[in-house]
Design a protein around this motif. Structure first.
Motif, PDB file in Angstrom:
ATOM      1  N   GLN A  26      17.718 -42.817 -11.631  1.00 10.82           N
ATOM      2  CA  GLN A  26      17.770 -44.040 -12.409  1.00 10.82           C
ATOM      3  C   GLN A  26      16.673 -45.010 -11.984  1.00 10.82           C
ATOM      4  N   VAL A  27      16.278 -45.844 -12.927  1.00  5.01           N
ATOM      5  CA  VAL A  27      15.365 -46.950 -12.644  1.00  5.01           C
ATOM      6  C   VAL A  27      15.986 -48.225 -13.213  1.00  5.01           C
ATOM      7  N   ASP A  28      15.619 -49.368 -12.628  1.00  6.88           N
ATOM      8  CA  ASP A  28      16.155 -50.636 -13.120  1.00  6.88           C
ATOM      9  C   ASP A  28      15.315 -51.149 -14.293  1.00  6.88           C
ATOM     10  N   GLY A  29      15.624 -52.339 -14.774  1.00 12.60           N
ATOM     11  CA  GLY A  29      14.920 -52.915 -15.916  1.00 12.60           C
ATOM     12  C   GLY A  29      13.437 -53.138 -15.665  1.00 12.60           C
ATOM     13  N   ASP A  30      13.060 -53.266 -14.400  1.00 11.30           N
ATOM     14  CA  ASP A  30      11.652 -53.437 -14.046  1.00 11.30           C
ATOM     15  C   ASP A  30      10.943 -52.106 -13.809  1.00 11.30           C
ATOM     16  N   GLY A  31      11.676 -51.008 -13.965  1.00 10.41           N
ATOM     17  CA  GLY A  31      11.080 -49.691 -13.765  1.00 10.41           C
ATOM     18  C   GLY A  31      11.038 -49.247 -12.316  1.00 10.41           C
ATOM     19  N   LYS A  32      11.783 -49.935 -11.439  1.00 13.25           N
ATOM     20  CA  LYS A  32      11.813 -49.567 -10.021  1.00 13.25           C
ATOM     21  C   LYS A  32      12.977 -48.617  -9.759  1.00 13.25           C
ATOM     22  N   PRO A  33      12.807 -47.682  -8.804  1.00 10.08           N
ATOM     23  CA  PRO A  33      13.870 -46.703  -8.553  1.00 10.08           C
ATOM     24  C   PRO A  33      15.141 -47.355  -8.022  1.00 10.08           C
ATOM     25  N   VAL A  34      16.278 -46.776  -8.415  1.00  8.24           N
ATOM     26  CA  VAL A  34      17.594 -47.253  -8.001  1.00  8.24           C
ATOM     27  C   VAL A  34      18.316 -46.089  -7.331  1.00  8.24           C
ATOM     28  N   GLY A  35      18.959 -46.368  -6.208  1.00  7.96           N
ATOM     29  CA  GLY A  35      19.762 -45.346  -5.535  1.00  7.96           C
ATOM     30  C   GLY A  35      18.951 -44.481  -4.600  1.00  7.96           C
ATOM     31  N   LYS A  36      19.591 -43.428  -4.154  1.00  4.45           N
ATOM     32  CA  LYS A  36      19.007 -42.502  -3.191  1.00  4.45           C
ATOM     33  C   LYS A  36      18.145 -41.456  -3.914  1.00  4.45           C
ATOM     34  N   ALA A  37      17.040 -41.100  -3.307  1.00  7.61           N
ATOM     35  CA  ALA A  37      16.150 -40.088  -3.891  1.00  7.61           C
ATOM     36  C   ALA A  37      16.790 -38.707  -3.838  1.00  7.61           C
ATOM     37  N   GLN A  38      16.560 -37.928  -4.890  1.00  8.31           N
ATOM     38  CA  GLN A  38      16.923 -36.509  -4.885  1.00  8.31           C
ATOM     39  C   GLN A  38      15.782 -35.759  -4.220  1.00  8.31           C
ATOM     40  N   VAL A  39      16.109 -34.756  -3.435  1.00  8.18           N
ATOM     41  CA  VAL A  39      15.105 -33.915  -2.790  1.00  8.18           C
ATOM     42  C   VAL A  39      15.146 -32.545  -3.454  1.00  8.18           C
ATOM     43  N   ALA A  40      13.984 -32.005  -3.818  1.00  8.91           N
ATOM     44  CA  ALA A  40      13.921 -30.672  -4.424  1.00  8.91           C
ATOM     45  C   ALA A  40      14.364 -29.631  -3.397  1.00  8.91           C
ATOM     46  N   MET A  41      15.243 -28.741  -3.824  1.00  2.34           N
ATOM     47  CA  MET A  41      15.813 -27.733  -2.932  1.00  2.34           C
ATOM     48  C   MET A  41      15.417 -26.329  -3.369  1.00  2.34           C
ATOM     49  N   THR A  42      15.413 -25.408  -2.420  1.00  7.88           N
ATOM     50  CA  THR A  42      15.161 -23.998  -2.711  1.00  7.88           C
ATOM     51  C   THR A  42      16.449 -23.366  -3.232  1.00  7.88           C
ATOM     52  N   PRO A  43      16.378 -22.154  -3.775  1.00  7.10           N
ATOM     53  CA  PRO A  43      17.617 -21.475  -4.177  1.00  7.10           C
ATOM     54  C   PRO A  43      18.587 -21.281  -3.005  1.00  7.10           C
ATOM     55  N   GLY A  44      18.068 -21.221  -1.779  1.00  7.83           N
ATOM     56  CA  GLY A  44      18.921 -21.086  -0.595  1.00  7.83           C
ATOM     57  C   GLY A  44      19.478 -22.405  -0.099  1.00  7.83           C
ATOM     58  N   ASN A  45      19.264 -23.482  -0.873  1.00  8.26           N
ATOM     59  CA  ASN A  45      19.762 -24.825  -0.580  1.00  8.26           C
ATOM     60  C   ASN A  45      19.095 -25.466   0.638  1.00  8.26           C
ATOM     61  N   TYR A  46      17.807 -25.193   0.820  1.00  9.77           N
ATOM     62  CA  TYR A  46      16.995 -25.852   1.840  1.00  9.77           C
ATOM     63  C   TYR A  46      15.985 -26.755   1.128  1.00  9.77           C
ATOM     64  N   PRO A  47      15.612 -27.874   1.759  1.00  9.36           N
ATOM     65  CA  PRO A  47      14.590 -28.734   1.132  1.00  9.36           C
ATOM     66  C   PRO A  47      13.269 -27.977   0.984  1.00  9.36           C
ATOM     67  N   ARG A  48      12.648 -28.131  -0.164  1.00  6.37           N
ATOM     68  CA  ARG A  48      11.313 -27.555  -0.351  1.00  6.37           C
ATOM     69  C   ARG A  48      10.342 -28.368   0.496  1.00  6.37           C
ATOM     70  N   GLN A  49       9.594 -27.700   1.377  1.00  8.24           N
ATOM     71  CA  GLN A  49       8.653 -28.386   2.257  1.00  8.24           C
ATOM     72  C   GLN A  49       7.276 -27.757   2.117  1.00  8.24           C
ATOM     73  N   PHE A  50       6.256 -28.598   2.238  1.00  7.25           N
ATOM     74  CA  PHE A  50       4.880 -28.166   2.016  1.00  7.25           C
ATOM     75  C   PHE A  50       3.990 -28.683   3.146  1.00  7.25           C
ATOM     76  N   PRO A  51       3.013 -27.865   3.583  1.00  6.80           N
ATOM     77  CA  PRO A  51       2.157 -28.263   4.705  1.00  6.80           C
ATOM     78  C   PRO A  51       1.071 -29.275   4.349  1.00  6.80           C
ATOM     79  N   SER A  52       0.877 -29.541   3.055  1.00  7.40           N
ATOM     80  CA  SER A  52      -0.132 -30.531   2.671  1.00  7.40           C
ATOM     81  C   SER A  52       0.318 -31.274   1.411  1.00  7.40           C
TER      82      SER A  52
END
Length: 74
Positions: A26-52
């Motif tokens: 969600q975003v507010d009326g000013d277009g700023k994020p609201v709430g906690k960020a979702q983190v992209a997960m792998t099929p194994g339910n681990y956070p997707r992480q990248f070295p760069s």
């Protein structure tokens, strides 16, 4: 859709020098994020992480295009 509601690269606070993908539901009326960020997960339910940031940005672009394609066919 706000840019905050699409996947984007963010530094991983748990692993110095690594990157992850996040977005907000969600975003507010000013277009700023609201709430906690979702983190992209792998099929194994681990956070997707990248070295760069560049690799994380490419992955974010891929996920965003896949989701746009899926919603266009829905």
């Amino acid at each position: 859709m706000s840019p905050w509601q699409q996947w984007f690269a963010a530094s991983d606070p748990d692993r110095h020098g690594w990157w992850r993908l996040i977005r907000f539901d969600q975003v507010d009326g000013d277009g700023k994020p609201v709430g906690k960020a979702q983190v992209a997960m792998t099929p194994g339910n681990y956070p997707r992480q990248f070295p760069s940031e560049a690799i994380a940005q490419r992955a974010a672009g891929y996920l965003n295009s896949e989701e746009a394609e899926d919603s266009a066919h829905a």
